[in-house]
Design an enzyme around this catalytic site. Structure first.
Site, PDB file in Angstrom:
ATOM      1  N   GLU A 236      19.297 -47.726 -13.957  1.00  0.00           N
ATOM      2  CA  GLU A 236      19.116 -46.427 -14.564  1.00  0.00           C
ATOM      3  C   GLU A 236      20.182 -45.534 -13.982  1.00  0.00           C
ATOM      4  O   GLU A 236      20.220 -45.302 -12.778  1.00  0.00           O
ATOM      5  CB  GLU A 236      17.722 -45.920 -14.209  1.00  0.00           C
ATOM      6  CG  GLU A 236      17.249 -44.844 -15.124  1.00  0.00           C
ATOM      7  CD  GLU A 236      15.742 -44.946 -15.409  1.00  0.00           C
ATOM      8  OE1 GLU A 236      15.210 -43.954 -15.900  1.00  0.00           O
ATOM      9  OE2 GLU A 236      15.121 -45.986 -15.159  1.00  0.00           O
ATOM     10  N   GLY A 237      21.113 -45.106 -14.813  1.00  0.00           N
ATOM     11  CA  GLY A 237      22.175 -44.236 -14.331  1.00  0.00           C
ATOM     12  C   GLY A 237      21.836 -42.803 -14.666  1.00  0.00           C
ATOM     13  O   GLY A 237      20.785 -42.528 -15.238  1.00  0.00           O
TER      14      GLY A 237
ATOM     15  N   LYS B  70      19.433 -45.468 -19.468  1.00  0.00           N
ATOM     16  CA  LYS B  70      19.014 -46.781 -18.965  1.00  0.00           C
ATOM     17  C   LYS B  70      20.055 -47.851 -19.320  1.00  0.00           C
ATOM     18  O   LYS B  70      20.757 -47.734 -20.318  1.00  0.00           O
ATOM     19  CB  LYS B  70      17.684 -47.171 -19.606  1.00  0.00           C
ATOM     20  CG  LYS B  70      16.536 -46.225 -19.262  1.00  0.00           C
ATOM     21  CD  LYS B  70      15.226 -46.733 -19.874  1.00  0.00           C
ATOM     22  CE  LYS B  70      14.045 -45.897 -19.427  1.00  0.00           C
ATOM     23  NZ  LYS B  70      14.051 -44.528 -19.966  1.00  0.00           N
TER      24      LYS B  70
ATOM     25  N   ASP C 164      33.994 -39.740 -10.640  1.00  0.00           N
ATOM     26  CA  ASP C 164      32.785 -40.168  -9.944  1.00  0.00           C
ATOM     27  C   ASP C 164      32.926 -41.615  -9.485  1.00  0.00           C
ATOM     28  O   ASP C 164      32.027 -42.422  -9.690  1.00  0.00           O
ATOM     29  CB  ASP C 164      31.569 -39.992 -10.874  1.00  0.00           C
ATOM     30  CG  ASP C 164      30.241 -40.137 -10.117  1.00  0.00           C
ATOM     31  OD1 ASP C 164      30.244 -39.940  -8.881  1.00  0.00           O
ATOM     32  OD2 ASP C 164      29.222 -40.449 -10.759  1.00  0.00           O
TER      33      ASP C 164
END
Length: 318
Positions: free
Chosen positions: A28-29, A33, A151
């Site tokens: 789960e980011g 999902k 990121d």
């Protein structure tokens, strides 16, 4: 030709569940999902990333489509995870859901590092070097096409354990889906790899933010431990200042004008070898060039690939 046509999202195409069979949820980011799935047509195992769009959007916003077609273009590079397909669907509430279909990789760098830590072993220096070179190569490719990741962290770097191939994932998603769906666990929104200019509130930043993250990942590959494990923006800055010294106008012109600048405790810079004792001198030199305070002084990914640290690496199979 609209971006959605360019992405092969034609009307009346088979639905996502007609084409892909979900096997299990693998994660789960911050954008939704992730499932391991099988392409019913070919039997290929894929990663299915389900992202919900913002509530006020009807259909897929053009910005998301632009980012996604960019992702498709970038995924020609062997060190960027391949985007294979894109499907649009509806969830139970009738909201638009996008399914991004990626090639499936069996592990990520975070799990790979953890396996060494749990075994109480250090990652072989050759492995560190190969992973670092691939990471620099992938980042150089993205930067060469004007794309920042923003990121980079071990969790976003996928790996094929057998071949040792590394690929960058979650590229461009931070711009395509500006608002994470919900703030998941603390882990997801980690600050550990965030560049000091971002932490200090700079509004204009560029490719050096990714190089800072690459440097933090480099140190972690060598030690099995995060270099700067802060749990708040302030703690994060203090971790950095304790090792690299508190920055000032002399080492980083303009730093005291940044929005989040305060009078911080004054620390003197330490030797990087105190934090990363097992890294050879060439590696420490490269790390030092990646962790320069002034963003314009940080080495570029392309230059990093030419650094002498990689001289003895066999690049033929990369």
């Amino acid at each position: 030709m609209s971006a959605s046509n360019a992405m092969g999202m034609s009307e009346g195409a088979p639905s996502v569940m007609e084409v892909y069979e979900k096997l299990e949820k693998v994660g789960e980011g911050s954008y939704g999902k992730v499932y391991r799935a099988r392409d019913r047509r070919t039997g290929q195992i894929v990663a299915l990333k389900k992202t919900r769009l913002r509530d006020d959007e009807e259909g897929v916003p053009p910005t998301a489509l632009r980012e996604i077609s960019l992702l498709k273009m970038l995924s020609i590079d062997p060190h960027v995870v391949r985007l294979l397909d894109l499907k649009q669907g509806q969830n139970k509430e009738g909201k638009t859901v996008l399914y991004l279909v990626f090639e499936y990789m069996d592990t990520d760098l975070k799990k790979f590092i953890r396996s060494f830590r749990q075994a109480g072993e250090k990652m072989p220096a050759k492995t560190v070097k190969s992973l670092m070179f691939q990471l620099c190569k992938g980042v150089a490719f993205c930067h060469g096409h004007g794309v920042l990741h923003r990121d980079l962290k071990p969790h976003n770097l996928l790996m094929d354990k057998k071949s040792g191939l590394l690929k960058i994932a979650d590229l461009g998603l931070s711009r395509a889906f500006t608002i994470p769906i919900k703030k998941y666990t603390h882990e997801i929104l980690t600050l550990w790899y965030r560049a000091p200019e971002v932490l200090l509130g700079a509004t204009h930043y560029s490719t050096p933010v990714d190089i800072w993250s690459v440097g933090c990942i480099f140190a972690e590959l060598v030690t099995n431990q995060a270099l700067f494990p802060g749990d708040s923006e302030l703690q994060q800055l203090l971790h950095i200042f304790r090792l690299l010294g508190t920055p000032n106008e002399e080492v980083w012109p303009g730093v005291t004008a940044l929005k989040n600048w305060h009078e911080f405790p004054q620390w003197k810079p330490k030797c990087l070898s105190t934090a990363v004792p097992d890294l050879d001198p060439a590696g420490l030199d490269l790390l030092w060039m990646m962790l320069q305070y002034e963003p314009s002084k940080r080495i570029s990914a392309k230059k990093a690939m030419e650094h002498r640290y990689f001289d003895d690496l066999d690049k033929s199979n990369l």
